[in-house]
Design a protein around this motif. Structure first.
Motif, short mmCIF file in Angstrom:
data_model
loop_
_atom_site.label_atom_id
_atom_site.label_comp_id
_atom_site.label_asym_id
_atom_site.label_seq_id
_atom_site.Cartn_x
_atom_site.Cartn_y
_atom_site.Cartn_z
N ASP A 31 -25.60 21.02 -41.00
CA ASP A 31 -25.94 20.62 -42.37
C ASP A 31 -24.85 20.98 -43.36
N LYS A 32 -23.66 21.33 -42.86
CA LYS A 32 -22.55 21.70 -43.74
C LYS A 32 -21.38 20.75 -43.52
N PRO A 33 -20.57 20.51 -44.57
CA PRO A 33 -19.40 19.65 -44.41
C PRO A 33 -18.32 20.33 -43.58
N LEU A 34 -17.44 19.53 -43.03
CA LEU A 34 -16.26 20.07 -42.37
C LEU A 34 -15.35 20.69 -43.43
N ILE A 35 -14.83 21.87 -43.14
CA ILE A 35 -13.99 22.55 -44.11
C ILE A 35 -12.66 22.96 -43.48
N LEU A 36 -11.61 22.97 -44.30
CA LEU A 36 -10.31 23.44 -43.87
C LEU A 36 -10.20 24.93 -44.16
N LYS A 37 -9.91 25.72 -43.12
CA LYS A 37 -9.84 27.16 -43.32
C LYS A 37 -8.82 27.78 -42.37
N GLU A 38 -8.45 29.00 -42.66
CA GLU A 38 -7.55 29.75 -41.77
C GLU A 38 -8.34 30.34 -40.61
N VAL A 39 -7.83 30.17 -39.40
CA VAL A 39 -8.44 30.75 -38.21
C VAL A 39 -7.35 31.43 -37.38
N GLU A 40 -7.76 32.23 -36.43
CA GLU A 40 -6.79 32.90 -35.56
C GLU A 40 -6.07 31.90 -34.66
N ASN A 41 -4.80 32.15 -34.43
CA ASN A 41 -4.07 31.33 -33.46
C ASN A 41 -4.64 31.56 -32.06
N PRO A 42 -4.70 30.50 -31.24
CA PRO A 42 -5.17 30.67 -29.86
C PRO A 42 -4.25 31.62 -29.07
#
Length: 332
Positions: free
Chosen positions: A10-21
């Motif tokens: 129920d939430k929009p897709l968001i651009l965020k910082e995540v850990e590198n694989p």
């Protein structure tokens, strides 16, 4: 790294910082240049797909450059321009996917990100005649269409092929593959504009499936078909039997219009028809697809290109099925 993250249905897709694989042996890190949407991504965003986990990074299709490798054995891939086969862990039997089979972009994090981690065995050299966006448009839809047409449908030069619902990414590349193979191709769509676009690509004719007499129109135009590629099923599926030549193959890989209705079984065995199911494809089929695309210099159809940050807008466009061809995200 930056990535498009789905945190809940129920939430929009968001651009965020995540850990590198973090890489293990046999894995590589691909710096994504372009990614493509599939209907699968839309169904995941609305919570109507099996095995959904949150948070997740969507995206099955991607092209890019190998930035890191997890071991010396894969050093030859460093800095190579690649596309990724999203059909993973197919299994040992080419006739069907194993229980361990999966598609990149769920449960494994996918290509809507600056980087994606994949096993090196799923890397393939980007066809030299394609730019990043067109290369990203190939994998999932192209593999599905190739297996449907040639492995399952056994389409041959000179045969008549019907593609039901030509506007999708899979439908458009199926049209291009069938034409390159020397087939005579007819199509259906829900809009006159998409039918016009398909004829510009080389389709012999097309009809609007919203017309009451769409099947009669096709019969008048083509007579009958040797291969029918369908991703809708639904009530209209029964009419396909009448459009089949003796010995025809109907191949289906979707059910956007619902389940198959009651069918007149006598038509199936009297005309010696085959109704075949398929989804995705093997490593060998993916390589054969790329060889075919390179040999015939096929350039997939792109509907619209969005920056990665606008992924939610791109998915909403797919919701209303207004596109003709693939919807692309440019990443870097």
């Amino acid at each position: 790294m930056k990535a498009i993250v789905l945190e809940a249905a129920d939430k929009p897709l968001i651009l965020k910082e995540v850990e590198n694989p973090i890489l293990n042996a046999g894995e590589v890190l691909v710096k994504i240049k372009a990614a493509a949407l599939n209907r699968r991504d839309y169904w995941i965003t609305v919570g109507k797909y099996a095995g959904i986990k949150y948070p997740t990074i969507l995206g099955s299709d991607g092209s890019g450059i190998v930035a890191e490798v997890g071991g010396d054995a894969d050093k030859h891939w460093l800095n190579k321009e690649v596309i990724i086969n999203p059909s993973m862990d197919w299994g040992s039997n080419p006739a069907y996917r194993s229980d361990q089979a999966s598609i990149l972009g769920l449960p494994q994090d996918g290509t809507f990100a600056e980087y994606v981690k994949v096993k090196a065995e799923y890397l393939y050299h980007k066809p030299a005649h394609l730019n990043w966006e067109h290369a990203a448009a190939i994998p999932l839809g192209g593999l599905t269409a190739y297996r449907a047409l040639f492995t399952k449908g056994k389409a041959l030069k000179g045969e008549k092929v019907l593609i039901v619902g030509v506007g999708s990414g899979t439908g458009t590349i199926a049209l291009q593959l069938a034409l390159a193979a020397g087939c005579q191709v007819f199509v259906t769509s829900g809009t006159g504009e998409k039918l016009h676009r398909a004829k510009q690509l080389g389709a012999s004719a097309g009809v609007n499936y919203k017309s009451q007499d769409w099947a009669e129109q096709l019969h008048h135009l083509a007579g009958g078909f040797d291969v029918i590629i369908d991703s809708a099923l639904g009530e209209g599926f029964a009419k396909l039997l009448d459009l089949c030549n003796p010995g025809a193959r109907i191949v289906t890989f979707g059910a956007t219009a619902g389940n198959i209705p009651e069918l007149p079984g006598r038509k199936i065995f009297w005309k010696q028809l085959q109704i075949l199911g398929t989804t995705m494809g093997t490593q060998e089929e993916f390589k054969a697809l790329l060889d075919f695309v390179s040999e015939h210099k096929i350039v997939p159809v792109i509907d619209e290109v969005f920056p990665l940050a606008n992924a939610d807008t791109a998915v909403k466009k797919m919701e209303v099925s207004s596109q003709f061809g693939k919807i692309i995200l440019t990443v870097s």
